[in-house]
Design an enzyme around this catalytic site. Structure first.
Site, PDB file in Angstrom:
ATOM      1  N   HIS A   1      -5.653   3.633  -1.783  1.00 56.03           N
ATOM      2  CA  HIS A   1      -6.981   3.995  -1.284  1.00 56.03           C
ATOM      3  C   HIS A   1      -7.279   5.435  -1.683  1.00 56.03           C
ATOM      4  CE1 HIS A   1      -9.789   4.333   2.510  1.00 56.03           C
ATOM      5  NE2 HIS A   1     -10.402   4.655   1.376  1.00 56.03           N
TER       6      HIS A   1
ATOM      7  N   ARG B   1       3.596  18.763   2.211  1.00 54.15           N
ATOM      8  CA  ARG B   1       4.237  19.996   1.757  1.00 54.15           C
ATOM      9  C   ARG B   1       3.700  20.466   0.413  1.00 54.15           C
ATOM     10  NH1 ARG B   1      10.692  21.300   2.203  1.00 54.15           N
ATOM     11  NH2 ARG B   1      10.649  23.305   1.139  1.00 54.15           N
TER      12      ARG B   1
ATOM     13  N   HIS C   1       1.643   1.181   5.787  1.00 51.03           N
ATOM     14  CA  HIS C   1       2.182   2.213   6.665  1.00 51.03           C
ATOM     15  C   HIS C   1       3.506   1.802   7.297  1.00 51.03           C
ATOM     16  CE1 HIS C   1       2.491   4.621  10.409  1.00 51.03           C
ATOM     17  NE2 HIS C   1       2.058   5.582   9.620  1.00 51.03           N
TER      18      HIS C   1
ATOM     19  N   HIS D   1      -4.633  11.623   0.766  1.00 52.98           N
ATOM     20  CA  HIS D   1      -3.306  11.146   0.339  1.00 52.98           C
ATOM     21  C   HIS D   1      -3.326  10.838  -1.156  1.00 52.98           C
ATOM     22  CE1 HIS D   1      -5.337   7.413   1.480  1.00 52.98           C
ATOM     23  NE2 HIS D   1      -5.089   7.561   2.763  1.00 52.98           N
TER      24      HIS D   1
ATOM     25  N   HIS E   1      -3.682  -4.696   7.705  1.00 47.71           N
ATOM     26  CA  HIS E   1      -3.860  -3.525   8.558  1.00 47.71           C
ATOM     27  C   HIS E   1      -2.969  -3.652   9.786  1.00 47.71           C
ATOM     28  CE1 HIS E   1      -5.943   0.284   9.365  1.00 47.71           C
ATOM     29  NE2 HIS E   1      -5.738  -0.010  10.624  1.00 47.71           N
TER      30      HIS E   1
ATOM     31  N   ASP F   1      -0.229   4.482   0.019  1.00 43.19           N
ATOM     32  CA  ASP F   1      -0.953   5.685   0.435  1.00 43.19           C
ATOM     33  C   ASP F   1      -0.055   6.699   1.135  1.00 43.19           C
ATOM     34  OD1 ASP F   1      -3.235   4.455  -0.495  1.00 43.19           O
ATOM     35  OD2 ASP F   1      -4.090   4.062   1.484  1.00 43.19           O
ATOM     36  N   HIS F   2       0.814   6.214   2.026  1.00 42.49           N
ATOM     37  CA  HIS F   2       1.532   7.157   2.881  1.00 42.49           C
ATOM     38  C   HIS F   2       2.783   7.735   2.241  1.00 42.49           C
ATOM     39  CE1 HIS F   2      -1.436   6.869   5.894  1.00 42.49           C
ATOM     40  NE2 HIS F   2      -1.377   5.554   5.871  1.00 42.49           N
TER      41      HIS F   2
ATOM     42  N   ARG G   1      -9.454   8.093  -1.022  1.00 45.18           N
ATOM     43  CA  ARG G   1     -10.471   8.508  -0.050  1.00 45.18           C
ATOM     44  C   ARG G   1     -11.306   9.642  -0.619  1.00 45.18           C
ATOM     45  NH1 ARG G   1      -9.199   6.613   5.511  1.00 45.18           N
ATOM     46  NH2 ARG G   1     -10.885   8.015   6.130  1.00 45.18           N
TER      47      ARG G   1
ATOM     48  N   GLU H   1      -8.644   0.513  -3.297  1.00 50.89           N
ATOM     49  CA  GLU H   1      -9.483   0.607  -2.104  1.00 50.89           C
ATOM     50  C   GLU H   1     -10.376   1.827  -2.203  1.00 50.89           C
ATOM     51  OE1 GLU H   1      -6.886  -1.556   1.418  1.00 50.89           O
ATOM     52  OE2 GLU H   1      -7.045   0.635   1.407  1.00 50.89           O
TER      53      GLU H   1
ATOM     54  N   ASN I   1       0.849  -1.189   0.000  1.00 44.31           N
ATOM     55  CA  ASN I   1       0.000   0.000   0.000  1.00 44.31           C
ATOM     56  C   ASN I   1       0.888   1.244   0.000  1.00 44.31           C
ATOM     57  OD1 ASN I   1      -1.563   2.261   1.030  1.00 44.31           O
ATOM     58  ND2 ASN I   1      -3.166   0.788   1.521  1.00 44.31           N
TER      59      ASN I   1
END
Length: 248
Positions: free
Chosen positions: A47, A22, A221, A54, A198, A13-14, A49, A74, A11
């Site tokens: 994902h 920034r 993550h 993100h 998760h 996302d992060h 959202r 996702e 994943n």
């Protein structure tokens, strides 16, 4: 009997979270996805959202164009997200619960409460060839409901297990792990493909990876955080090694 290869979905996302802190173009989630492929990822999870905190629409466009491994998209069960998924037709769509005030996905989808709506929601996605996954807690009622609505895949929420381990509550950890084991076997008996994810880390991944019914782990993550210290490719490669070791 040989145990099937356990797929790793990374994943990203992060990576986008750091970029968006920034603004600008860096770090690039698509570059991260390509590195993940090279490090042993079997797929990429992203994902989108509703608040675009993100991953952005442009990221999804870029991932669909650039990836040589499957994209697991996702999303919440909303009309907007359904339209995006129907336009892109990713390999897989994972339906997750979503609240604007949460930092991350806090629990599994309450499929049993919304069977009729979700059955109608996922039908068009299946019709265009997407494999539909439902993100749920390790709960028999939710597994049965996911099966009834026509999902092909469930992804079991491993957060409670991982949190208990991190807190040193080993009795709860073991109880949650047993629930994951039981529901993996039960879902498999219904003909559902079983995924999990998760909060998984190097310390918690192997007991879940050892379940023979689990076909895919989605991890993000922790890997992005670990990449700060050892680099993205080595961080993912070590997770791949631990998964393979557990499956041997």
């Amino acid at each position: 009997m040989s145990v099937p290869h356990l797929r790793l979905g990374v994943n990203i996302d992060h990576v986008a979270t750091v970029r968006n802190a920034r603004g600008g173009e860096y770090p690039d989630p698509i570059r991260a996805a390509k590195i993940a492929e090279q490090a042993g990822a079997d797929g990429i999870t992203a994902h989108l959202r509703e608040d675009r905190r993100h991953i952005t629409d442009a990221d999804i466009d870029g991932l669909m164009a650039a990836l040589s491994v499957p994209l697991n998209f996702e999303m919440a069960a909303t009309d907007e997200m359904q339209k995006i998924a129907l336009r892109h037709k990713p390999h897989a769509v994972c339906i997750v619960p979503e609240k604007r005030e949460e930092r991350t996905t806090e629990g599994g989808l309450e499929v049993a409460r919304e069977e009729n709506r979700l059955a109608h929601f996922i039908a068009p996605l299946r019709e265009v060839g997407c494999r539909v996954s439902i993100f749920i807690a390790a709960d028999r009622r939710q597994v049965e409901a996911a099966h009834r609505i026509g999902a092909q895949v469930i992804e079991l929420h491993t957060g409670a297990y991982c949190d208990a381990h991190a807190e040193g509550d080993f009795a709860t950890r073991d109880r949650e792990l047993e629930a994951l084991r039981e529901m993996s076997a039960f879902a498999h008996s219904l003909g559902l493909e079983v995924h999990a994810g998760h909060g998984l880390t190097y310390d918690t991944v192997q007991p879940v990876a050892a379940f023979p019914e689990v076909m895919e782990l989605n991890i993000g993550h922790f890997l992005i955080g670990e990449a700060i210290f050892r680099g993205l490719h080595p961080a993912i490669a070590e997770m791949r090694r631990l998964m393979d070791e557990a499956r041997a």
